[in-house]
Every structure is written in C-alpha cells, then in structure tokens.
Design an enzyme around this catalytic site. Structure first.
Site, mmCIF file in Angstrom:
data_model
loop_
_atom_site.group_PDB
_atom_site.id
_atom_site.type_symbol
_atom_site.label_atom_id
_atom_site.label_comp_id
_atom_site.label_asym_id
_atom_site.label_seq_id
_atom_site.Cartn_x
_atom_site.Cartn_y
_atom_site.Cartn_z
ATOM 1 C CE LYS A 140 -4.174 1.776 2.247
ATOM 2 N NZ LYS A 140 -5.179 1.551 3.304
ATOM 3 C CD GLU A 149 -19.071 -3.153 8.741
ATOM 4 O OE1 GLU A 149 -18.238 -2.319 8.343
ATOM 5 O OE2 GLU A 149 -19.301 -4.227 8.146
ATOM 6 N NE ARG A 183 -21.526 -3.684 4.480
ATOM 7 C CZ ARG A 183 -20.400 -4.120 3.935
ATOM 8 N NH1 ARG A 183 -19.253 -3.858 4.508
ATOM 9 N NH2 ARG A 183 -20.414 -4.824 2.826
#
Length: 634
Positions: A288, A377, A405
């Site tokens: 990243k 979640e 969610r």
C-alpha cells in the site's frame, strides 16, 4: 494539468489505446500513472495509498482484458483511481470527489467501465458471481468477469458467502486477492495470519513457480490429467503449508502468491488465467502506497492524508491547534478512556476503524479492553452483545453508513434481549466527498422503530460526553448516539460529566413567532439562523430535542400548545426520521400546527463538502432562515 502528464499516459484515452502498447512500455506507463496520482491527490485530497498499490494490477488488467465488455469490479472502490484515469477520465480527474465532479468510487452511471458500484467492503465476489452467471444465461460465453478484493475486504463475512456460492456454481469468474496486509489500519484476525503464512512460505512458493510453468501445458493432456495435476498440486500445497488451502478446500482454484508490482509478469499470468474455466483466485502481494516512500512507511496516515507536499510528503494543514474545536471522533476517543478508567465494565469495539473512530486511543492505553474485529459489522454487534450479556458495557463504534450492514443483529441480538450495548455512530449525516455510499443519513430513521432502543444525537461535544456518560448508567439497555464527521464548535469541551435525563430535550432560546426543533448538530445552524431572524424582528424559540426516541412528549405538548408554526431540522432522511416522529406525535394528539420538516430529501445525495450538500438540501443556516420566513408568510 496536461504538462504534468507523462508522454505514454497522455496517449491513453481508453484501454483500447493501452492495448496497443508493446509490453516493454508497461513499466514506464505504471511510473507515469503513479506519479500522476501523487500529483493530483496531493492538491485534491482523496484515497492515496490503496490506488498507488494497485497501479501495476490496474494496467495489467486493462491490457489483458477487453474492457468494458469484460467487466472489472473493485473492492473497495478507493483502489480505483488508476482505473478511472485509464478509462477516459484523466482530464476530469482534478474534479475527483468535488461537488459536481467525478466520484471517488466506481459508479456505473459515470462510466461504462465502472461495472458495479462499490463503496462498502466485501461485496465484489457476490456481485461478480451474479454477473458471471448472467453472462452465461445470455450466452455471452466469451465475456469475462474479474473481482479485485483487498485482503481487508476478505475479512467480511459476505466475501465468504460469495466464495462458498462461487465454488458450487462453477461460474467462470476470476477473483484477484490484493494482499497488502492493510485495510485502513493493519488487518487483524485469522484470515490475515493465514495469508501471511502463504506469502512467506519459501518451499511453497518454489513449488508454485514450478506448477505455474506446467500450467500452460495442461490443455493437451485431457480432463483426467488435468484433475490429477490439480489434486497433486493441492496436496503438495497443503503439505508444504502444513495446513489445507482454504480456497481450494472450497473448490476454487488457487494461484499465487505472485508479485503484484511486476506488471509484465502480471500480464502474462492474467493471459493464462483468462483461458482457464471455472472459479479461480489469484493471490497477489502488493505494498500500500507503493512508489511514494512516505506513504509506504505510514500506510494508515496516507490512506487518505488530505493535502500534502508531493515532493516531501509533508501533510499540509495538520490539525494540531489546541485553540480550535476538536473532531467529534477525538472527543469520543478521549471520553471513552475517561469513562473506562471510572468503570471497569466498559470495553470498546470497532470493525476495522480504530484510527477513523479514534478508538485507537483506548487500544493503546487499554489494549485488553478495546477490540478491532476486522471489516465485520454484523459480528461487531453480536460480539458486543455477547460481552453485554455477561455484564460488560460495550461501546460499539461503527460509522453510521456501515451500521446499516448489521441491522438484524441490532434487533435480534441486542434489542430483543434489552442489552446495554452503546452504539456510537460516527459520521452521522452528510459526510462530504465520499458521497452517496458513505452518507450516514438513514440511522435516525432505521433506529427509531426498534423497541427498547434509545436513540440520541448531541448538539455539541459536551453533549456527546454527557450522553456517553449517561449510556453506561444502570438499567439503560440499548443506546444509540450519533455524531457527525469533522470538528465541533466547543474548545472548552472537556467538562465534568453530567447525566442527561432520558428522553428530555432542552430549550436553547426564547421566542414567540415560531418554534424550531433540532436534533444533533443541526442545532448549531439553527442557533445562527435564530440570530439572523432577530435582525428582522422575528423571534424563534429553539429547542434541542437530543432524543428521537423516546421523544420528550412533555416538551412537545408545551411547544404545540404555544406555537402554530413549527420547523424540524435533521441531518438525516426526512422519510421516517426525526421530523416524521414529531408529525406522528401531532397526529396522535390532534395538534393542527403548520409543520415544515427540513432534512435530506428522498433521493441519494452525491458528493461535495458537507456545507455544499447541506445547502442543497436546505437545512444549513440560510435554509432554516428561509424556511422560517416562508412558514410565517403562509
């Protein structure tokens, strides 16, 4: 900014142009694309690190696949800047995430190259499987579907549901696992450790290279030989890794891991995989922030760093002024530590957002009482419920848009059992540049219809602290506190805690011409609007209601007995929200006052600054002022 565009990148107006390049020019193109992203994002903030990490993959995919006929899905979509630039949006990229500019996420209505809208994690495999099955039904047998999923997104349960279904469907779909061991913060959990074991296994990687070279020769040996080699390959992988291969155990061909920054080799591998039928997964290793050293070394900070110096990486306008109001998330992060020091039952939970929610403050000071559960979640909510039923008080911090969610878990696992889980909904309301996928505008409406649940929103930082203090008192049950992204309005926010009576609002200003009822930080806009109205000799009574559920019915009776003109204001959807709750109260008790509801209209709101979007929705200071003039004229 054409002068900053490299000579090869400048010639690419679509992937068709890219496919005309000789392979040896792809590395140079990647360098130019990476520099273009750095140049643009340094001055127009956005998601930097994730897009830098997939530059080579992006180029290789569009080089090998016939996009847009072949379809690419990015999970999560903040990896897709390079994709947008290569698909005809280079000259518009300076408008990325700006009001009326291009979206920061793939958006099918924006471009035919954006095959599926992806703003939330873990959706790509399910979508790709559905799309692949559709191509089969439509007899488009030459059409390919590719899902690029980050290892952070792979921790979400929906990704595994998609994998399970993909294996049984035998659909011709390629899943590319972009493994950089990061979501926004470092990944956690068994999946992350499993992928790390694969990527570090030297015997396995040596075997993989040998098997890979043989792969291209399989076609001539027939199906029996193919099955034999697959079984042998799988057995050797399992032996060398000292564990079964998760993906192959599900029935998905696994290839890799390979270097995700070798664009020529990536292109070769993708060509080979393009000709292999059935569900398959390519595991690539990337970094990243690749190519921008400071982003490589500080991956969490440079996920979305704001403006920065493109030469040094120094972040411009870093918020460190103690004389300015803090971010709401930092008030939460510091307050939960204060409360946890007083109450040993308090624990903190977040799904992969410790830095974004500022729960990292508690994780550093109390690592045994604060938990990052990954991008999961629903699990975060039920995990919290499990601790609550054992007598702990979990503060479950989830962005409002992501709490959607876990709706079943809120009802089934928390509310029905009346457990004292405190839902701290960060990013409530219109959040700005992330746009429709991230606006936290539904929570007031979807929370207020759940029995046992207290639904609240503070007007300022002091109220946030006091609601957090109140939520952990005895016999509270489920408790929701929503607050916005960004800074508040109080420098003197660190005040002694005061318990707030449940379901009780407060009067901010006196008035006789109309009443303005607000929930949350819209009260700040209303306070300013009241002052503007006073300049026209109009006096407005302003009430900060603080709770959507239970409503302060005693205060509402008083309001409707004295005012025949009432305005409600909320940074959330009008349909079913705070204003609707007040309207239901009026109907129940037969009040005939004229009521105007201000908030988010019944449509998805695009991206822009919160100020621009609140203005367009009509509930900023000017909108409230104008609504007051109009209701008095009516």
């Amino acid at each position: 900014m054409d002068e900053s565009v490299g000579s090869i990148l400048k010639s690419i107006n679509s992937p068709a142009d890219l496919r005309q390049l000789p392979t040896e020019q792809l590395t140079v193109l990647c360098d130019e694309l990476r520099q273009f992203i750095i140049d643009e994002v340094s001055s127009n903030p956005g998601h930097l690190g994730a897009s830098l990490g997939v530059v080579e993959l992006t180029v290789a995919l569009h080089y090998v696949y016939n996009t847009p006929y072949d379809q690419l899905i990015w999970d999560v979509g903040h990896q897709a800047y390079g994709h947008k630039i290569l698909t005809g949006r280079r000259e518009q990229f300076h408008t990325n995430r700006k009001y009326e500019g291009i979206s920061g996420f793939p958006k099918p209505s924006e471009s035919e190259y954006d095959a599926f809208g992806v703003g939330h994690a873990s959706t790509s495999i399910s979508a790709a499987l559905g799309m692949a099955l559709a191509t089969s039904i439509k007899k488009e047998d030459d059409r390919k579907v590719v899902a690029v999923i980050g290892d952070g997104s792979m921790t979400g349960g929906m990704a595994f549901e998609g994998l399970n279904n993909a294996a049984s469907s035998n659909s011709d779909v390629l899943i590319i696992l972009n493994d950089n061991n990061m979501a926004i913060d470092p990944n956690v959990g068994g999946v992350s450790n499993y992928l790390l074991n694969i990527s570090k296994s030297k015997p396995y990687n040596k075997l993989k290279n040998e098997v890979w070279e043989a792969l291209g020769k399989l076609n001539g040996f027939g199906p029996k030989a193919r099955r034999l080699v697959q079984k042998t390959e799988g057995a050797l992988k399992s032996y060398l890794l000292k564990e079964s291969n998760l993906f192959e155990s599900l029935g998905i061909r696994y290839f890799g891991p390979i270097d995700g920054h070798d664009v020529e080799y990536l292109a070769k591998v993708l060509r080979d995989l393009r000709n292999i039928k059935g569900p398959k997964l390519l595991h690539i290793i990337t970094k990243k922030g690749k190519g921008f050293k400071v982003a490589e070394l500080n991956q969490t900070v440079y996920h979305a760093p704001g403006k920065f110096d493109k030469n040094t990486g120094e972040i411009i306008g870093c918020e460190c002024d103690l004389n300015k109001p803090p971010k709401f998330q930092n008030v939460f992060g510091n307050t939960i530590v204060e409360l946890a020091e007083q109450n040993p039952k308090i624990v903190g939970v977040t799904p992969a957002m410790p830095t974004g929610s500022s729960l990292n403050i508690m994780m550093e000071k109390m690592p045994d009482r604060a938990f990052d559960v990954g991008i999961a979640e629903p699990h975060a909510v039920t995990f919290s419920a499990g601790m609550a039923i054992q007598g702990l008080v979990p503060y479950c911090n989830i962005y409002s848009t992501f709490m959607q969610r876990a709706y079943d878990q809120i009802i089934h696992d928390v509310a029905i059992q009346n457990l004292n889980v405190v839902f701290c909904l960060d990013r409530g309301g219109l959040v700005g540049a992330d746009g429709a996928t991230h606006h936290g505008v539904f929570d007031l409406a979807y929370m207020r219809n759940i029995p046992n649940l207290i639904v609240s929103a503070p007007m300022d930082e002091i109220e946030l602290r006091n609601l957090m203090f109140t939520a952990q008192q005895d016999n509270m049950g489920p408790f929701s506190i929503r607050y916005p992204r960004g800074c508040g309005c109080r420098v003197d926010w660190r005040q002694p805690f005061e318990q707030i009576p449940i379901g009780k609002g407060r009067q901010i200003s006196q008035g006789k011409d109309l009443a303005i009822l607000t929930i949350g930080t819209t009260g700040i806009h209303a306070t300013r609007a009241v002052k503007s109205l006073a300049n026209k000799e109009i006096t407005a009574a302003h009430y900060d209601m603080r709770f959507v559920k239970p409503l302060d019915e005693e205060l509402l009776h008083e309001i409707f007995q004295h005012f025949d003109r009432v305005i409600t204001v909320e940074d959330g959807v009008i349909q079913g929200g705070f204003g609707s709750a007040v309207l239901e109260f009026m109907a129940a008790y037969g009040y005939k006052s004229k009521l105007v509801r201000l908030g988010v209209p019944d449509r998805f709101i695009e991206h822009g600054t919160p100020e621009e979007l609140q203005r367009d929705c009509g509930f900023d200071q000017k909108g409230i002022y104008q609504a007051a003039l109009e209701i008095l004229q009516g």
